[in-house]
Scaffold this motif. Structure first.
Motif, short mmCIF file in Angstrom:
data_model
loop_
_atom_site.label_atom_id
_atom_site.label_comp_id
_atom_site.label_asym_id
_atom_site.label_seq_id
_atom_site.Cartn_x
_atom_site.Cartn_y
_atom_site.Cartn_z
N GLU A 1 0.83 -1.22 0.00
CA GLU A 1 0.00 0.00 0.00
C GLU A 1 0.86 1.27 0.00
OE1 GLU A 1 0.38 -2.08 2.43
OE2 GLU A 1 0.84 -0.96 4.26
N HIS B 1 -2.93 6.49 2.74
CA HIS B 1 -2.01 7.63 2.61
C HIS B 1 -2.04 8.27 1.21
CE1 HIS B 1 -0.84 5.92 6.31
NE2 HIS B 1 0.20 5.20 5.92
N TRP C 1 -0.19 -4.83 4.11
CA TRP C 1 -1.59 -4.55 4.48
C TRP C 1 -2.44 -4.58 3.22
CZ3 TRP C 1 -2.68 -4.08 9.70
CH2 TRP C 1 -1.58 -3.92 10.54
#
Ligand code: FHN
Length: 451
Positions: free
Chosen positions: A57, A111, A289
């Motif tokens: 990610e 993010h 993740w």
């Protein structure tokens, strides 16, 4: 309890645990599911035939010699391809329910800043993908339908917003960051109003200096969100205090409703948790993740995860297992089979998990104690060769009166083993030699007042 030594305007608002029913419900979950899903699920840890070692990610943040020159541009346009044709929120929710999860934490925005809901405050959202539909709504509705509470993961750090700064070093930074703060507030209020059944917000990306300096703003925003949605649950990652202290304020008091510092890491003793509510969020592979098509390194087994779950509950915490669906909306086979095995175990043994917490018992090498009222649950991971589970009871005037297998209620013998030098009562709970199990198993021990 510590007395306040430093005067703080934006420290903790409460010492001690929340006592309301909503928080009590949170405490009783035991097991949760985390889902990291977004644009990063398309490259899945690799691009142009190259795979990258870091967390999938985070792939956008890699630059330099390892990534193609125009990589960020490519990444920022990936949303134009986001069309998860296999996504079926009901299927995910059903799987989570069968695993035994009582809550889900879903990435509304990671993010990279891409929003899985049609936010009014940016164009960089699901509404502008070929998929178009509001994924957050689909997830909230599907999980709620099967009785699973939803928590919205939200990264404050946002690489897509022009006002985002890692630090504020000039008046220009300050002006830019003011616009970012406004945007963040708008998005959070938008999420809370759009998904009123969400029980809480799970914050992330709050560690940079720029945000850590926003004690006043973040404190006011937290109060505003709590006023808008009484009962809202927010962990310790959201805001820093007047001196930039995170999680616990400068007087050592936790900020927020539960400690959010246990990431891919578990406490070892009840002393480690300082009387806080807490959750542990855990990846199945080492540190991935979002979806990574090439899981490298050690991948946790259902056995490992069940042990971590029981250990968490034995220390009065919740255990949250992360899933990273792929860019089409499929939950990978490895995760599906782990969910199934954990679910099978939970079907038999969930009484030792839900609503249970720490038992004031000396930890024994055979496994973990959990407790609910006068029932102790002994989850056995390391069966002693002599079949005797040592139990030491320090509480005076209490003795075990009944022991049985949770799975089938068959009785188990309790042997009085005398007292030790601390004058605590010792017992052996004797597992019948012929009992065979290839899974961790639970023995219930009922306690009664002896007079
Ligand atoms: O950087 C993120 C990471 O990608 C992931 O979302 C985890 C989940 O707790 N939080 C951050 C690292 O702390």
């Amino acid at each position: 309890e510590k007395t306040t030594q430093i005067s703080l305007k934006h420290g903790s608002h409460r010492s001690g645990k929340r006592t309301d029913a909503t928080m009590q419900r949170w405490r009783e979950y035991g097991l949760g599911q985390f889902i990291h899903w977004g644009i990063y699920s398309i490259p899945g840890g690799g691009w142009d035939g190259k795979t990258y070692g870091g967390a999938a990610e985070w792939i956008r943040s890699w630059s330099g010699k390892d990534a193609p020159n125009d990589w960020r541009k490519t990444y920022d346009n990936l949303y134009k391809q986001f069309n998860p044709v296999d996504f079926n929120a009901n299927k995910w929710a059903e799987q989570a329910k069968n695993m035994g999860a009582k809550y889900v934490i879903f990435t509304t925005k990671h993010h990279d800043g891409f929003c899985m809901w049609p936010s009014k405050y940016t164009e960089y959202t699901i509404a502008n993908t070929p998929y178009k539909k509001d994924i957050v709504k689909e997830v909230v509705d599907a999980y709620n339908k099967v009785g699973i509470d939803v928590y919205l993961y939200f990264s404050v750090m946002d690489w897509s917003h022009q006002g985002w700064r890692y630090d504020i070093k000039s008046p220009e930074d300050s002006i830019a960051f003011e616009s970012f703060k406004k945007f963040t507030r708008n998005q959070l209020l938008e999420l809370l109003t759009s998904y009123p059944s969400a029980k809480g917000l799970w914050f992330d990306g709050t560690w940079d200096k720029s945000w850590v300096k926003q004690a006043e703003f973040a404190d006011e925003l937290e109060t505003e969100m709590r006023t808008l949605r009484p009962g809202l649950i927010i962990g310790s990652r959201f805001r820093a205090d007047d001196f930039g202290k995170r999680h616990v304020d400068s007087n050592g008091v936790m900020m927020g409703d539960y400690e959010q510092g246990w990431e891919r890491n578990l406490p070892n003793s009840i002393e480690d948790v300082h009387g806080h509510d807490w959750d542990c969020v855990m990846t199945i592979p080492d540190n991935q993740w979002g979806y990574n098509s090439h899981w490298k390194g050690y991948v946790k087994t259902p056995y490992n995860l069940i042990e971590m779950l029981v250990k968490s509950v034995s220390l009065s915490g919740n255990f949250v297992i992360n899933f990273g669906p792929d860019g089409k909306g499929n939950i990978r086979q490895e995760e599906t089979s782990i969910a199934k095995e954990i679910g099978d175990w939970m079907k038999t043994n969930n009484e030792a998990i839900y609503g249970c917490s720490h038992a004031d018992m000396k930890k024994q090498d055979w496994g973990y104690f959990t407790q609910k009222g006068r029932k102790l649950y002994l989850t056995v991971f390391n069966r002693p060769i002599n079949n005797c589970l040592n139990v030491e009871i320090s509480e005076k005037g209490v003795k075990p009166t009944k022991a049985y297998f949770l799975a089938n209620k068959l009785p188990v013998a309790i042997q009085d083993a005398g007292k030790n030098k601390q004058n605590n009562n010792l017992y052996n709970i004797v597992i019948p030699a012929k009992y065979i199990s290839d899974k961790p198993f639970v023995i219930v021990l009922e306690l009664e007042e002896s007079q």
